[in-house]
Design a protein around this motif. Structure first.
Motif, PDB file in Angstrom:
ATOM      1  N   GLN A  13      43.162  37.519  42.138  1.00 13.42           N
ATOM      2  CA  GLN A  13      42.551  36.860  43.288  1.00 13.42           C
ATOM      3  C   GLN A  13      42.204  35.405  42.968  1.00 13.42           C
ATOM      4  O   GLN A  13      41.744  35.102  41.871  1.00 13.42           O
ATOM      5  N   ALA A  14      42.435  34.551  43.940  1.00 14.91           N
ATOM      6  CA  ALA A  14      41.997  33.161  43.855  1.00 14.91           C
ATOM      7  C   ALA A  14      40.825  32.978  44.801  1.00 14.91           C
ATOM      8  O   ALA A  14      40.942  33.263  45.994  1.00 14.91           O
ATOM      9  N   SER A  74      49.964  39.893  37.615  1.00 19.82           N
ATOM     10  CA  SER A  74      49.706  41.339  37.552  1.00 19.82           C
ATOM     11  C   SER A  74      48.560  41.683  36.621  1.00 19.82           C
ATOM     12  O   SER A  74      48.388  42.840  36.264  1.00 19.82           O
ATOM     13  N   GLY A  75      47.771  40.699  36.229  1.00 21.20           N
ATOM     14  CA  GLY A  75      46.702  40.946  35.278  1.00 21.20           C
ATOM     15  C   GLY A  75      45.343  41.194  35.881  1.00 21.20           C
ATOM     16  O   GLY A  75      44.367  41.383  35.162  1.00 21.20           O
ATOM     17  N   GLY A  76      45.241  41.148  37.205  1.00 23.74           N
ATOM     18  CA  GLY A  76      43.959  41.401  37.840  1.00 23.74           C
ATOM     19  C   GLY A  76      42.917  40.342  37.551  1.00 23.74           C
ATOM     20  O   GLY A  76      41.721  40.627  37.482  1.00 23.74           O
ATOM     21  N   LEU A  77      43.348  39.085  37.394  1.00 22.85           N
ATOM     22  CA  LEU A  77      42.415  38.003  37.101  1.00 22.85           C
ATOM     23  C   LEU A  77      41.633  37.592  38.348  1.00 22.85           C
ATOM     24  O   LEU A  77      42.067  37.827  39.473  1.00 22.85           O
ATOM     25  N   SER A  78      40.507  36.977  38.121  1.00 25.45           N
ATOM     26  CA  SER A  78      39.753  36.311  39.186  1.00 25.45           C
ATOM     27  C   SER A  78      39.691  34.837  38.829  1.00 25.45           C
ATOM     28  O   SER A  78      39.105  34.465  37.807  1.00 25.45           O
ATOM     29  N   ILE A  79      40.331  34.019  39.636  1.00 25.66           N
ATOM     30  CA  ILE A  79      40.416  32.584  39.356  1.00 25.66           C
ATOM     31  C   ILE A  79      39.511  31.839  40.321  1.00 25.66           C
ATOM     32  O   ILE A  79      39.689  31.907  41.549  1.00 25.66           O
ATOM     33  N   THR A  93      38.226  26.209  37.889  1.00 23.16           N
ATOM     34  CA  THR A  93      37.189  25.998  36.874  1.00 23.16           C
ATOM     35  C   THR A  93      37.072  27.157  35.889  1.00 23.16           C
ATOM     36  O   THR A  93      36.784  26.941  34.719  1.00 23.16           O
ATOM     37  N   LYS A  94      37.283  28.396  36.348  1.00 23.58           N
ATOM     38  CA  LYS A  94      37.099  29.553  35.473  1.00 23.58           C
ATOM     39  C   LYS A  94      38.143  30.621  35.768  1.00 23.58           C
ATOM     40  O   LYS A  94      38.621  30.754  36.899  1.00 23.58           O
ATOM     41  N   ILE A  95      38.460  31.385  34.723  1.00 21.09           N
ATOM     42  CA  ILE A  95      39.321  32.552  34.871  1.00 21.09           C
ATOM     43  C   ILE A  95      38.589  33.742  34.263  1.00 21.09           C
ATOM     44  O   ILE A  95      38.178  33.698  33.099  1.00 21.09           O
ATOM     45  N   TYR A  96      38.427  34.797  35.054  1.00 18.96           N
ATOM     46  CA  TYR A  96      37.841  36.039  34.563  1.00 18.96           C
ATOM     47  C   TYR A  96      38.936  37.091  34.452  1.00 18.96           C
ATOM     48  O   TYR A  96      39.844  37.148  35.290  1.00 18.96           O
TER      49      TYR A  96
END
Length: 841
Positions: free
Chosen positions: A76-77, A335-340, A614-617
């Motif tokens: 998700q962005a 496909s990594g399920g990141l939160s950007i 700014t961040k990637i979770y």
């Protein structure tokens, strides 16, 4: 030598004497001691090394077959509020479809084994022969570039280590490599070879937003992986080493070379025979790929220009900053399920999109640019592929119109396409076509917070965006900057290090480049005489700018452009020339870089790298990476303040009055290239910086159109954005001095005859001499001066009567030619501003 009996007897006695025997025994003891010492040392080294390796292995994660199976989570962005979801990084290429090994052709399995791991079915996870071979080759060549990773190791590296590859040191790399090899041995005990290969073939990045062989088969050939031929299997296997370099859509020649090696390896390893090899090599596979590409339609929602750019930036940072491989970075994003957490402000983005899509902001006579991909299949099964470049050449030869891909109406544009199709087809042919029409002129905008480097909004084109990853005119298309370069190349360094002030006088009189070509002002052949730098900035004086640029030297100006303001498209071999100060450079500039350069002035001289997130979770909510923009001092704070004050005059009195805001002060600079091919405005308020570019994708001149509609777009966007901001003025540093100056001489005003005005100065730079009077000689229209540095003028005119049509080589990030845009607007460089009545000093 005496070999007699007496002599031999004497020699034997000497050898067997007590002294000789003692000496011999001492030597033997010494040798034994040295040997024992070496053995002890070896044992200690082996033991120490073993303990070292054991510690690394003990730290390796515990894995099961489930851990190496590819998984997919939607990334998700989010907006700058960290809660609003802007988009998800999922498109057709990212939708992995898992296929069992039984559904994957044996030829495809063998192709990957042959090219990637020829001893896959023999080793136990580690290929010792491969390691030795790679080591010997590295020693012989001096370059250890050949890898020895098995398919098992690659599977583990891609699926197990993405969160552990922040390898800053050699120790980190050694540790990960040893753990990778250890885990390869462990997983081979738990899984069959066929299951390992199955997981590998469903994991790998195969370009064009595809993960796994099924997605690749659909993307390149439009069919299920089970239906692939030997030739098609080899084509897909050829991609994996470098998905960008060996992309069969964008780099078919490179893929063909690699494909031939795949087939040759398969033949040598006994997977295919000579007949199969010859048939596969003769297959015109790339014609089918291009035909499929022409028909390809994105099956998911279209991402915005901003989101496209975020994806590019995150992948680049994961590779360059985190040590990910291309596959790992792509997998993480798609496909990594990141939160950007992006820098986008939802409301600002909405305003930009609305204004750039509003036809009332543009000239009323909307035209349409043609972009097309056409595949003609003949009765014998052969195919020919055409696009808008070949169409341009055909129409140009027929009509002589360089801008034939721009038509007055959509009906006329479609008619031209049909006319071209009729010319390239015969009876019995079938045609597949994909045609896109984009409104012209086009535009792009970037809005940036000058204090943080955060890009708050971005739009890379006018009109409906019909596909993801299409050409972004804000970040991927460089355009000639025109007079926007005058501030960055000339007046910033002149005030910063050359000792000039806003009151420095430059004589506007005839002047030529070093090659003898005359420099012309946009207002015609007349000259204004003495002009202060403030007036030169407000009125966008070409001649005075070239004179000052020549004085400070093009080399210094180039340094400020590239190092201080971080413009990356300039070339030291061709752009250190006098014309560069007017924007006459070999390529052009990106909108986002132009915006960042002006933001540096707005930020008191501190350049801040533009960033889109700014961040990637990670999938579990842990902070994976935090983006900190790089900064450096571009110009002095006082220089920035003086330039800002002068550029306020551009908006209030000079060439940019159409951009005056009703609710906030503005400072900026306009840019107009030869024949109005490009129109720019880079400007800022005390809060935000924005740049607007407008022009035709095929560089068609806009001389007959309004010369201020780009300023209208800028004003409409920024006025709406600033409705919620408190009004404030630009601030002057306390060290700045004020003096009353004569506008004609640049010295202290001394009488009522002086055209007196108040000017600002950096500490210690104010004039100390008074104006002596105003007997000013009329400029000599025959006197030319020129630079003696030996530089050549590279300025050219886009409409200089060239006999060949302009070529179009621009393409989007997927390799698809998009919108007829040329990524270089070569030759549009001399400014042709048309401002209102000049101000009174």
């Amino acid at each position: 030598m005496n070999y007699g009996k007496k002599k031999a007897s004497k020699r034997q006695k000497n050898i067997t004497s007590k002294a000789a025997m003692k000496k011999k025994r001492a030597g033997v003891r010494l040798f034994k001691a040295m040997l024992l010492t070496c053995l002890v040392a070896i044992v200690l080294c082996v033991a120490g090394g073993g303990l070292f390796i054991k510690k690394m292995i003990d730290d390796a994660p515990d894995i099961t077959p489930e851990d190496v199976k590819p998984s997919k989570f939607t990334t998700q962005a989010l907006a700058d509020d960290e809660t609003t979801v802007l988009d998800t990084f999922v498109d057709a290429g990212a939708n992995r479809v898992y296929k069992s090994i039984d559904e994957i052709p044996k030829d495809l399995q063998n192709a990957f084994v042959a090219i990637e791991d020829s001893r896959f079915y023999e080793h136990n996870g580690i290929d010792l022969k491969g390691i030795v071979r790679a080591g010997l080759k590295g020693i012989i060549s001096g370059h250890f570039s050949e890898g020895a990773s098995t398919l098992t190791q690659q599977l583990i590296k891609n699926n197990v280590f993405p969160n552990f590859v922040n390898e800053d040191t050699f120790f980190d790399r050694v540790e990960r490599k040893l753990q990778e090899q250890y885990l390869a041995l462990e997983i081979e005990k738990q899984m069959t070879k066929s299951k390992i290969l199955e997981n590998y073939l469903n994991t790998i990045n195969l370009g064009q937003n595809t993960l796994g062989v099924q997605a690749a088969s659909k993307r390149y050939f439009g069919k299920d992986v089970s239906e692939l031929t030997l030739s098609e299997c080899a084509t897909i296997a050829a991609i994996t080493q470098n998905p960008g370099k060996y992309n069969p859509v964008t780099n078919p020649d490179k893929n063909a070379e690699r494909r031939e090696k795949v087939l040759n390896d398969m033949k040598e390893q006994g997977y295919i025979n000579q007949t199969q090899y010859d048939e596969a090599l003769a297959d015109p596979v790339y014609e089918r790929i291009q035909a499929t590409n022409a028909q390809y339609e994105d099956s998911t929602s279209v991402s915005s220009y901003f989101i496209d750019a975020v994806a590019d930036e995150v992948i680049e940072d994961l590779v360059n900053e985190m040590g990910y491989t291309e596959t790992q970075a792509y997998n993480a994003v798609y496909s990594g399920g990141l939160s950007i957490i992006t820098t986008q402000n939802v409301e600002m983005q909405k305003i930009c999109e609305e204004e750039l899509s509003d036809d009332s902001n543009y000239p009323s006579n909307i035209e349409w640019g043609i972009s097309c991909a056409i595949t003609v299949t003949h009765p014998d099964g052969t195919q020919d592929n055409y696009d808008h470049n070949t169409m341009r050449n055909y129409l140009y030869e027929k009509t002589g119109d360089k801008y034939c891909l721009t038509q007055s109406t959509q009906e006329e544009a479609n008619a031209k396409v049909e006319e071209y199709i009729a010319a390239i087809t015969s009876e019995g042919d079938t045609v597949d076509k994909r045609v896109k029409l984009s409104p012209q002129p086009q535009a792009s905008i970037v809005v940036m917070d000058q204090y943080t480097g955060h890009v708050k909004a971005m739009v890379g084109g006018r009109g409906e965006k019909t596909e993801s990853r299409s050409l972004n005119r804000a970040t991927q298309s460089y355009k000639q900057p025109g007079s926007c370069f005058k501030i960055l190349s000339t007046y910033a360094p002149a005030l910063d290090v050359h000792g000039d002030t806003l009151a420095t006088v430059i004589e506007d009189s005839p002047f030529s480049y070093s090659n003898g070509r005359e420099v012309k002002n946009w207002w015609g052949s007349n000259y204004k005489g003495n002009m202060t730098i403030r007036e030169c900035i407000e009125q966008s004086a070409n001649v005075c700018t070239v004179k000052k640029f020549t004085e400070i030297t093009p080399a210094l100006g180039f340094k400020y452009l590239t190092e201080n303001f971080n413009l990356t498209t300039l070339d030291s071999k061709s752009d250190i020339v006098q014309a560069a100060c007017l924007g006459g450079i070999s390529k052009g500039v990106y909108n986002i870089e132009m915006t960042a350069a002006y933001a540096a002035i707005a930020n008191g001289g501190v350049y801040t790298e533009p960033v889109l997130y700014t961040k990637i979770y990670d999938h579990d909510g842990n902070l994976l990476f935090e983006k900190t923009p790089k900064t450096h001092t571009a110009i002095k704070e006082t220089t920035a303040a003086l330039l800002t004050n002068a550029m306020e005059g551009v908006i209030t009195n000079g060439t940019g009055t159409a951009a005056r805001m009703s609710n906030m002060p503005v400072a900026g600079k306009t840019g107009t290239t030869t024949d109005s091919v490009d129109l720019w405005l880079s400007a800022y308020t005390p809060y935000l910086t924005a740049s607007v570019w407008t022009g035709y994708d095929d560089n068609k001149p806009m001389e007959g159109l309004s010369q201020s509609f780009h300023m209208k777009i800028w004003k409409n966007v920024m006025e709406r954005i600033h409705e919620g901001y408190e009004y404030k003025d630009f601030e002057m540093p306390s060290s700045i001095e004020k003096k009353t100056i004569c506008a004609k001489t640049g010295k202290l005003a001394s009488s009522e005859a002086c055209s007196a005005y108040t000017e600002y100065f950096a500490p210690g730079t104010a004039p100390t001499q008074s104006c002596p009077g105003h007997v000013v000689e009329k400029p000599d229209t025959d006197a030319n001066s020129s630079d003696t540095s030996g530089e050549t003028d590279d300025t050219t005119d886009n409409n200089s009567g060239t006999t060949t049509p302009p070529s179009d080589n621009s393409s989007d990030s997927s390799g698809n030619t998009s919108g007829g845009d040329s990524s270089s607007n070569s030759g549009s460089n001399s400014d042709s501003e048309t401002p209102p009545t000049p101000p009174t000093p």
